[in-house]
Design a protein around this motif. Structure first.
Motif, PDB file in Angstrom:
ATOM      1  N   ALA A   5       5.285  31.581  20.848  1.00  0.00           N
ATOM      2  CA  ALA A   5       4.786  32.844  20.291  1.00  0.00           C
ATOM      3  C   ALA A   5       4.540  33.912  21.350  1.00  0.00           C
ATOM      4  CB  ALA A   5       3.498  32.587  19.504  1.00  0.00           C
ATOM      5  N   THR A   6       4.276  33.499  22.605  1.00  0.00           N
ATOM      6  CA  THR A   6       3.842  34.490  23.613  1.00  0.00           C
ATOM      7  C   THR A   6       4.619  34.444  24.934  1.00  0.00           C
ATOM      8  OG1 THR A   6       2.216  33.026  24.669  1.00  0.00           O
ATOM      9  CG2 THR A   6       1.476  34.250  22.717  1.00  0.00           C
ATOM     10  N   ASP A  59      -5.795  29.995  20.851  1.00  0.00           N
ATOM     11  CA  ASP A  59      -5.283  30.676  22.040  1.00  0.00           C
ATOM     12  C   ASP A  59      -4.340  31.829  21.716  1.00  0.00           C
ATOM     13  OD1 ASP A  59      -6.682  29.359  23.959  1.00  0.00           O
ATOM     14  OD2 ASP A  59      -5.124  27.875  24.370  1.00  0.00           O
ATOM     15  N   ILE A  60      -3.533  31.682  20.664  1.00  0.00           N
ATOM     16  CA  ILE A  60      -2.553  32.749  20.387  1.00  0.00           C
ATOM     17  C   ILE A  60      -3.286  34.063  20.094  1.00  0.00           C
ATOM     18  CG2 ILE A  60      -0.726  33.525  18.809  1.00  0.00           C
ATOM     19  CD1 ILE A  60       0.200  30.615  18.570  1.00  0.00           C
ATOM     20  N   THR A  88      -4.567  35.419  23.390  1.00  0.00           N
ATOM     21  CA  THR A  88      -3.485  35.903  24.250  1.00  0.00           C
ATOM     22  C   THR A  88      -2.947  37.238  23.759  1.00  0.00           C
ATOM     23  OG1 THR A  88      -2.919  33.605  24.673  1.00  0.00           O
ATOM     24  CG2 THR A  88      -1.282  35.254  25.300  1.00  0.00           C
ATOM     25  N   ASN A  89      -2.915  37.397  22.450  1.00  0.00           N
ATOM     26  CA  ASN A  89      -2.365  38.635  21.920  1.00  0.00           C
ATOM     27  C   ASN A  89      -3.191  39.875  22.277  1.00  0.00           C
ATOM     28  OD1 ASN A  89       0.035  37.661  20.951  1.00  0.00           O
ATOM     29  ND2 ASN A  89      -0.796  37.127  18.938  1.00  0.00           N
ATOM     30  N   ILE A  92       3.932  27.889  14.296  1.00  0.00           N
ATOM     31  CA  ILE A  92       4.222  29.334  14.329  1.00  0.00           C
ATOM     32  C   ILE A  92       4.737  29.820  12.974  1.00  0.00           C
ATOM     33  CG2 ILE A  92       4.539  29.441  16.851  1.00  0.00           C
ATOM     34  CD1 ILE A  92       7.554  29.930  16.287  1.00  0.00           C
ATOM     35  N   HIS A 147       2.149  28.019  21.417  1.00  0.00           N
ATOM     36  CA  HIS A 147       1.671  29.188  22.151  1.00  0.00           C
ATOM     37  C   HIS A 147       2.785  29.807  22.998  1.00  0.00           C
ATOM     38  CE1 HIS A 147      -0.537  31.408  25.286  1.00  0.00           C
ATOM     39  NE2 HIS A 147      -1.455  31.586  24.350  1.00  0.00           N
TER      40      HIS A 147
END
Lengths: 203, 467
Positions: free
Chosen positions: B154-155, A172-173, A176-177, B45, B151
């Protein structure tokens, strides 16, 4: 995380409803670093007696080669501990088949490549009858959303977004980025329109 | 005219950055709360070389492994490592940490509201299923797993499909000795632990409106035990009164904030996917008898006979009674207990301690017990009111704040085969320790059990005490 579309393995039936996350992994094991492997903790207090000796009649002890678990309703109810999923994955499981799942457990499963396959009560009963106390070869197909044991083929439910994620092994990261500009714009706008939502700017 | 919207619609729309074609939304996260158990997420992370993107919106607290009896030294190296890892991560990412010696330390779901970090209209995530607690303020709050925690770190966002809506309306007035805990155990017993799966629950009705913030938090906290990831209650004057002046609540922007928050109600005519209605006057003090929160009954009931239950439930009931060491058909009231526990994110707030102390005042408990306030602030307040003296004079141990005996991670455990009357949230097998037998109930009911050494209807004591 590697994606997958089909899996062939051995299935075992664990005929209990409401297997909660405290059963899947008792809290006292959760300070263990993941690198040590969580498979040994899976259903620890159900599989072993109070002295830690394995119960030879427990389905998972009789069938340590299983990679698919067929179980009762509300599997994974309880806490958000992703360690419950780590225990299953590290013990070699690729899928759990049940009539219903705890919401957080199911999301955690998908994030670790473990399929939470939701089937009807009838289909679960048919699978259970076929498996009995033994194991059987089983095949799962994420494309057709079906599971097959011998001559029995049943359909399972799976959220389309979860299916895509399992098949592609997406993280997902990374996804999302791709939206980083939209996120920044949203945050800037929110800071302007709802300043109270930001603790340090509202003083 | 726009279609009427539910409170969930309004909260969701306010946080939705985008919605993918498959219907999954990317939501902005206003507050991210982390604890020792978040170590997997920090490791994730770190493995990618990422930093916490919004340290100003991320708050860390020591609670799950917090020692409650002696904080000067931590004997168990595993526990010391868990707390040390959180300290290291908080320092590395410059997070505000509510550490063991902090006067504002406590259980994450107690200190969030206490600090005013929890506000109406916010989205709040935490790697803990009882994050639903914060919905009591009209926040969009739900528990997430470690991958999702990573997540958010990180976001500052989370992917989520919008849940279906369910409204639980509780009309009427609760009787004396009946609390939010009983409302919750009652609806979970009626609908099952999977009863609200896939739904966000909004609580409404006169009995819910009449609850204090503490009671509302208890109710929303237990939503997850009925399968709902989210519970929520529309904010009102009770909410605003609780929040005004809290450390992180808005100061000069207060009036504007209240105006915005006041709109967070389900519109007249908004439709829910599911509606359930309960009558408050029919709810009695409720106790669990089994190993799932749905296995709960009024304290006046008999322990169920599996032979008389429908076959689907009979097998589970059989296994539960065997584990719990209980005889079918015997009255629940009078079941001997070995010990009691008062605390947890469910029932560790000042009102809970007051209710328990009111029952215990001037009396000796027949069994030992532990009282762990939900936060250091709750502890200080209780001591100011002399509640600690009531508990100590009753023979109970007055401890520091943490998750403690609710989950047993810090070493506060119930021994195998021992029966505990507990103000906590889960009566799962082994939850309070391997082989432990847990009966969930309200803090006042726990106090009554302490007095008699058995499960006891607290209403018996209300006539002679300040009720």
């Amino acid at each position: 995380m590697a994606g997958w579309t089909r899996h062939k393995g051995r299935a075992v039936f664990l005929g209990l409803d409401n297997i909660d996350t405290d059963q899947l992994i008792p809290a006292r094991f959760m300070s263990t670093p993941r690198a040590q492997g969580y498979g040994q903790f899976l259903l620890h207090d159900l599989r072993n007696d109070a002295d830690g000796a394995p119960d030879p009649d427990f389905p998972l002890n009789r069938r340590p080669d299983a990679s698919v678990l067929v179980s009762g309703r509300n599997f994974g109810t309880g806490s958000s501990r992703e360690a419950a999923v780590y225990a299953l994955v590290d013990a070699g499981f690729r899928a759990v088949i049940a009539p219903s799942f705890g919401d957080i457990f199911a999301a955690n499963a998908v994030n670790n490549g473990l399929l939470p396959a939701q089937v009807t009560d009838e289909a679960q009963a048919e699978l259970a009858a076929t498996l009995g106390t033994g194991t059987a070869d089983i095949s799962l197909d994420l494309e057709t959303r079906t599971v097959a044991v011998g001559n029995l083929t049943v359909a399972f439910d799976l959220d389309e977004s979860w299916r895509t994620k399992l098949v592609n092994g997406w993280d997902d990261i990374d996804l999302t980025n791709r939206h980083v500009d939209e996120i920044s714009a949203f945050a800037a706008n929110r800071a302007k329109s709802e300043p109270w939502a930001f603790p340090l700017t509202s003083e | 005219m726009a279609a009427p919207r539910t409170m969930l619609d309004k909260l969701w729309d306010a946080h939705e950055i985008l919605r993918r074609e498959d219907g999954v939304s990317l939501l902005w996260v206003d507050r991210h709360l982390v604890h020792e158990g978040s170590h997997h997420a920090f490791a994730k992370i770190a493995a990618r070389g990422l930093k916490v993107v919004r340290p100003d919106l991320t708050f860390a607290v020591v609670d799950h492994y917090a020692p409650t009896l002696d904080r000067t030294k931590i004997a168990d190296p595993k526990i010391a490592r868990m707390i040390g890892t959180l300290r290291d991560n908080a320092q590395a990412h410059r997070l505000r940490l509510f550490d063991l010696q902090d006067q504002d330390q406590g259980i994450v779901h107690v200190i969030g509201p206490e600090q005013g970090l929890t506000l109406p209209g916010l989205s709040i995530n935490c790697g803990d299923s009882h994050t639903s607690t914060h919905g009591a303020f009209g926040a969009l709050a739900f528990g997430i797993g470690a991958t999702e925690v990573a997540h958010v770190l990180a976001t500052q966002t989370v992917w989520q499909r919008k849940p279906r809506t369910m409204r639980i309306t509780v009309n009427g007035t609760l009787g004396p000795g009946v609390t939010a805990k009983d409302i919750a155990l009652n609806w979970i017993a009626a609908l099952g632990t999977g009863g609200a799966q896939g739904h966000a629950v909004e609580y409404a009705g006169s009995a819910v409106r009449a609850l204090s913030m503490e009671g509302r938090m208890t109710l929303c906290n237990l939503s997850i035990e009925g399968g709902a990831r989210l519970g929520m209650i529309a904010p009102d004057e009770t909410t605003f009164d609780y929040l005004k002046g809290r450390a992180f609540a808005p100061g000069k922007g207060w009036e504007k904030a209240v105006t915005a928050w006041s709109a967070l109600v389900s519109d007249e005519g908004a439709s829910f996917d599911r509606e359930v209605v309960f009558n408050a006057t029919e709810i009695a003090p409720t106790v669990t008898w089994g190993t799932s929160p749905e296995q709960a009954l009024p304290v006046t009931a008999a322990i169920p006979d599996p032979a008389r239950l429908d076959p689907e439930k009979a097998k589970a009931a059989d296994a539960a009674l065997e584990y719990m060491g209980l005889q079918p058909g015997r009255p629940l009231d009078g079941t001997p207990v070995d010990q009691v526990f008062i605390g947890s994110c469910t029932n560790g707030r000042i009102e809970d301690l007051r209710a328990a102390a009111a029952v215990l005042a001037g009396h000796r408990a027949k069994v030992p017990g532990l009282v762990s306030p939900g936060s250091a602030q709750v502890k200080a307040q209780a001591e100011q009111e002399g509640l600690d003296v009531v508990f100590k004079n009753a023979g109970l141990t007055w401890a520091s704040s943490g998750c403690s005996m609710c989950v047993g991670m810090n070493g506060d455990q119930v021994a195998a085969g021992k029966r505990c009357a507990s103000s906590t949230n889960r009566n799962f097998r082994g939850r309070q320790g391997p082989g432990a037998r847990t009966h969930l109930m309200s803090p006042a009911m726990v106090a009554a059990a302490a007095l008699t050494g058995t499960i006891t209807d607290v209403r018996r004591f209300l006539g002679e005490r300040a009720a």
